[in-house]
Design a protein around this motif. Structure first.
Motif, PDB file in Angstrom:
ATOM      1  N   SER A   1       8.229  18.343  16.637  1.00 48.31           N
ATOM      2  CA  SER A   1       8.855  18.121  15.603  1.00 48.31           C
ATOM      3  C   SER A   1       9.332  19.597  14.512  1.00 48.31           C
ATOM      4  O   SER A   1      10.298  19.725  14.003  1.00 48.31           O
ATOM      5  CB  SER A   1       8.315  17.282  14.703  1.00 48.31           C
ATOM      6  OG  SER A   1       8.917  16.832  13.502  1.00 48.31           O
ATOM      7  N   LEU A   2       8.412  20.354  14.737  1.00 50.13           N
ATOM      8  CA  LEU A   2       8.480  21.570  13.854  1.00 50.13           C
ATOM      9  C   LEU A   2       9.027  22.878  14.464  1.00 50.13           C
ATOM     10  O   LEU A   2       9.622  23.786  13.794  1.00 50.13           O
ATOM     11  CB  LEU A   2       7.171  21.908  13.422  1.00 50.13           C
ATOM     12  CG  LEU A   2       6.716  21.336  11.791  1.00 50.13           C
ATOM     13  CD1 LEU A   2       6.594  19.878  11.988  1.00 50.13           C
ATOM     14  CD2 LEU A   2       5.524  22.022  11.471  1.00 50.13           C
TER      15      LEU A   2
ATOM     16  N   MET B   1      -3.685  17.506  20.955  1.00 47.16           N
ATOM     17  CA  MET B   1      -3.418  16.559  20.301  1.00 47.16           C
ATOM     18  C   MET B   1      -2.181  16.681  19.076  1.00 47.16           C
ATOM     19  O   MET B   1      -2.002  15.798  18.524  1.00 47.16           O
ATOM     20  CB  MET B   1      -4.754  16.342  19.182  1.00 47.16           C
ATOM     21  CG  MET B   1      -5.053  17.444  18.141  1.00 47.16           C
ATOM     22  SD  MET B   1      -6.235  16.888  17.264  1.00 47.16           S
ATOM     23  CE  MET B   1      -5.580  15.549  16.025  1.00 47.16           C
ATOM     24  N   TRP B   2      -1.708  17.923  18.972  1.00 49.62           N
ATOM     25  CA  TRP B   2      -0.672  18.312  18.028  1.00 49.62           C
ATOM     26  C   TRP B   2       0.603  18.495  18.817  1.00 49.62           C
ATOM     27  O   TRP B   2       1.806  18.910  18.230  1.00 49.62           O
ATOM     28  CB  TRP B   2      -0.713  19.473  17.257  1.00 49.62           C
ATOM     29  CG  TRP B   2      -2.274  19.678  16.497  1.00 49.62           C
ATOM     30  CD1 TRP B   2      -3.169  20.511  16.807  1.00 49.62           C
ATOM     31  CD2 TRP B   2      -2.387  19.240  15.438  1.00 49.62           C
ATOM     32  NE1 TRP B   2      -4.079  20.127  15.789  1.00 49.62           N
ATOM     33  CE2 TRP B   2      -3.566  19.450  15.190  1.00 49.62           C
ATOM     34  CE3 TRP B   2      -1.676  18.257  14.658  1.00 49.62           C
ATOM     35  CZ2 TRP B   2      -4.265  18.884  13.590  1.00 49.62           C
ATOM     36  CZ3 TRP B   2      -2.051  17.664  13.264  1.00 49.62           C
ATOM     37  CH2 TRP B   2      -3.538  18.186  12.983  1.00 49.62           C
ATOM     38  N   ASP B   3       0.841  17.913  19.990  1.00 47.73           N
ATOM     39  CA  ASP B   3       2.139  17.758  20.738  1.00 47.73           C
ATOM     40  C   ASP B   3       3.275  17.298  19.739  1.00 47.73           C
ATOM     41  O   ASP B   3       4.289  17.856  19.792  1.00 47.73           O
ATOM     42  CB  ASP B   3       1.843  16.932  21.996  1.00 47.73           C
ATOM     43  CG  ASP B   3       1.382  17.826  23.006  1.00 47.73           C
ATOM     44  OD1 ASP B   3       0.864  19.100  23.022  1.00 47.73           O
ATOM     45  OD2 ASP B   3       1.048  17.119  24.310  1.00 47.73           O
TER      46      ASP B   3
ATOM     47  N   VAL C   1      -0.154  26.905  11.539  1.00 45.56           N
ATOM     48  CA  VAL C   1      -1.039  26.883  12.606  1.00 45.56           C
ATOM     49  C   VAL C   1      -1.824  25.546  12.232  1.00 45.56           C
ATOM     50  O   VAL C   1      -2.255  25.115  11.583  1.00 45.56           O
ATOM     51  CB  VAL C   1      -2.124  28.078  12.256  1.00 45.56           C
ATOM     52  CG1 VAL C   1      -3.248  28.094  13.175  1.00 45.56           C
ATOM     53  CG2 VAL C   1      -1.283  29.345  12.035  1.00 45.56           C
ATOM     54  N   PHE C   2      -2.151  24.829  13.617  1.00 43.33           N
ATOM     55  CA  PHE C   2      -2.598  23.626  13.787  1.00 43.33           C
ATOM     56  C   PHE C   2      -4.189  23.820  14.466  1.00 43.33           C
ATOM     57  O   PHE C   2      -4.264  24.700  15.457  1.00 43.33           O
ATOM     58  CB  PHE C   2      -2.042  22.738  14.502  1.00 43.33           C
ATOM     59  CG  PHE C   2      -0.638  22.161  14.018  1.00 43.33           C
ATOM     60  CD1 PHE C   2      -0.681  21.051  13.037  1.00 43.33           C
ATOM     61  CD2 PHE C   2       0.576  22.953  14.286  1.00 43.33           C
ATOM     62  CE1 PHE C   2       0.670  20.635  12.399  1.00 43.33           C
ATOM     63  CE2 PHE C   2       1.503  22.326  13.644  1.00 43.33           C
ATOM     64  CZ  PHE C   2       1.672  21.228  12.948  1.00 43.33           C
ATOM     65  N   LEU C   3      -5.078  23.307  13.742  1.00 40.06           N
ATOM     66  CA  LEU C   3      -6.419  23.357  14.262  1.00 40.06           C
ATOM     67  C   LEU C   3      -7.195  21.770  14.398  1.00 40.06           C
ATOM     68  O   LEU C   3      -6.792  20.946  13.505  1.00 40.06           O
ATOM     69  CB  LEU C   3      -7.545  23.696  13.296  1.00 40.06           C
ATOM     70  CG  LEU C   3      -7.244  25.238  12.784  1.00 40.06           C
ATOM     71  CD1 LEU C   3      -5.963  25.723  11.921  1.00 40.06           C
ATOM     72  CD2 LEU C   3      -8.571  25.684  12.390  1.00 40.06           C
ATOM     73  N   HIS C   4      -7.263  21.406  15.674  1.00 36.27           N
ATOM     74  CA  HIS C   4      -7.574  20.111  16.104  1.00 36.27           C
ATOM     75  C   HIS C   4      -8.873  19.498  15.806  1.00 36.27           C
ATOM     76  O   HIS C   4      -9.616  20.316  15.265  1.00 36.27           O
ATOM     77  CB  HIS C   4      -7.439  20.173  17.606  1.00 36.27           C
ATOM     78  CG  HIS C   4      -8.435  21.015  18.216  1.00 36.27           C
ATOM     79  ND1 HIS C   4      -9.776  20.535  18.451  1.00 36.27           N
ATOM     80  CD2 HIS C   4      -8.168  22.229  18.906  1.00 36.27           C
ATOM     81  CE1 HIS C   4     -10.594  21.593  19.183  1.00 36.27           C
ATOM     82  NE2 HIS C   4      -9.494  22.592  19.510  1.00 36.27           N
ATOM     83  N   GLY C   5      -9.082  18.304  15.811  1.00 36.23           N
ATOM     84  CA  GLY C   5     -10.240  17.691  15.792  1.00 36.23           C
ATOM     85  C   GLY C   5     -11.296  17.925  16.740  1.00 36.23           C
ATOM     86  O   GLY C   5     -10.882  18.242  17.762  1.00 36.23           O
ATOM     87  N   PHE C   6     -12.480  17.450  16.508  1.00 35.57           N
ATOM     88  CA  PHE C   6     -13.691  17.933  17.635  1.00 35.57           C
ATOM     89  C   PHE C   6     -13.026  17.251  18.884  1.00 35.57           C
ATOM     90  O   PHE C   6     -12.856  15.941  18.892  1.00 35.57           O
ATOM     91  CB  PHE C   6     -14.919  17.212  16.884  1.00 35.57           C
ATOM     92  CG  PHE C   6     -16.014  17.281  18.266  1.00 35.57           C
ATOM     93  CD1 PHE C   6     -16.418  18.633  18.453  1.00 35.57           C
ATOM     94  CD2 PHE C   6     -16.391  16.163  18.706  1.00 35.57           C
ATOM     95  CE1 PHE C   6     -17.333  18.581  19.646  1.00 35.57           C
ATOM     96  CE2 PHE C   6     -17.330  16.259  19.733  1.00 35.57           C
ATOM     97  CZ  PHE C   6     -17.842  17.477  20.137  1.00 35.57           C
TER      98      PHE C   6
END
Length: 284
Positions: free
Chosen positions: A42-43, A35-37, A24-29
């Motif tokens: 890759s995963l 931002m996690w593309d 699970v990816f949580l983005h920056g403000f």
């Protein structure tokens, strides 16, 4: 993209990929799930990848009441989203504000985690008063001049130190500016005042962090001056933590040094999480 109604708000999310392990990816403000593309691509061939826009950001709902933006609400949002999707246990990867949410989730619900990756987190911990002033100024800029004016100032700020990155990848500046400019001004301003500028210093969590028994990776850029000391603190305080420092890198390590970031993440997922992090799922 689908959305889920949890904890009183609609959260925009994307779930993709295959595999037993959920990341699970949580983005920056203000950056949104996009931002996690580079990490998702890759995963997703070997893992289930969940990304979502935190409340008030991206395409998720932005409540008008500032009390709805305290950090505990974002922790409860994450718990509700995992429950909604039937995910009993996952690896959290959080950057900056998303890293802070991840830390607090880990402290409150450690049994829901197989691993924890904290990236470029802890801005404001060394000087909370100055940080509160800075985030308050940004909130006022949004309210007075709009999200685009904020985006331009924020992306050029020394806090992010992204100039070398934009010189290498000029198209990324426009992509990030557009993402921020399209966000809810109410959501961004409230998040700055009630969460980013008001969260507790990571140092105040020392005793709780010493008791955290979750495999942990700390990633930080060597030019991310507001997060270097807090990252070292996390790495030396959490019993199982290891630190990776990426060279010639500011605040957005996953974008600025994608190959190195992904390599460190995949090594962690394939070694530390599998060997030390997997047990029978249980609710925490």
């Amino acid at each position: 993209m689908p959305s889920a109604r949890v904890n009183g708000v609609n959260l925009n999310y994307e779930l993709e990929g295959t595999g037993e392990q959920v990341v699970v990816f949580l983005h920056g403000f203000s950056m949104g799930l996009g931002m996690w593309d580079r990490q998702a691509s890759s995963l997703s061939g070997s893992h289930r990848v969940l990304r979502y826009d935190l409340r008030g950001q991206g395409k998720s709902e932005a409540p008008s009441d500032s009390i709805k933006y305290v950090q505990s609400e974002s922790v409860t949002d994450l718990l509700g989203l995992l429950d909604h999707l039937g995910i009993d246990r996952a690896v959290l990867v959080g950057l900056s504000n998303g890293g802070n949410v991840s830390v607090h989730f880990a402290l409150n619900y450690p049994k829901r985690l197989a691993g924890l990756v904290i990236c470029d987190t802890g801005a404001g911990s060394d000087d909370p008063d100055a940080w509160r002033q800075q985030t308050g100024d940004w909130a006022s800029l949004i309210e007075n001049k709009g999200t685009n004016a904020f985006a331009v100032q924020y992306l050029h700020s020394s806090v992010l130190d992204l100039k070398p990155f934009f010189e290498r990848e000029p198209d990324m500046y426009e992509r990030m500016r557009t993402t921020i400019a399209a966000s809810s001004p109410v959501g961004l301003a409230n998040t700055l005042r009630a969460t980013v500028g008001s969260r507790v210093s990571l140092y105040s969590l020392e005793e709780r962090l010493k008791s955290l028994r979750v495999p942990t990776l700390i990633i930080v850029g060597d030019r991310d001056h507001l997060c270097i000391n807090p990252s070292k603190f996390l790495a030396t305080t959490i019993p199982s933590a290891k630190q990776v420092t990426l060279e010639n890198c500011g605040h957005m390590t996953n974008l600025e040094r994608t190959n190195h970031f992904n390599a460190a993440l995949l090594e962690f997922l394939g070694r530390d999480v599998v060997i030390r992090g997997f047990a029978e799922p249980s609710k925490g």
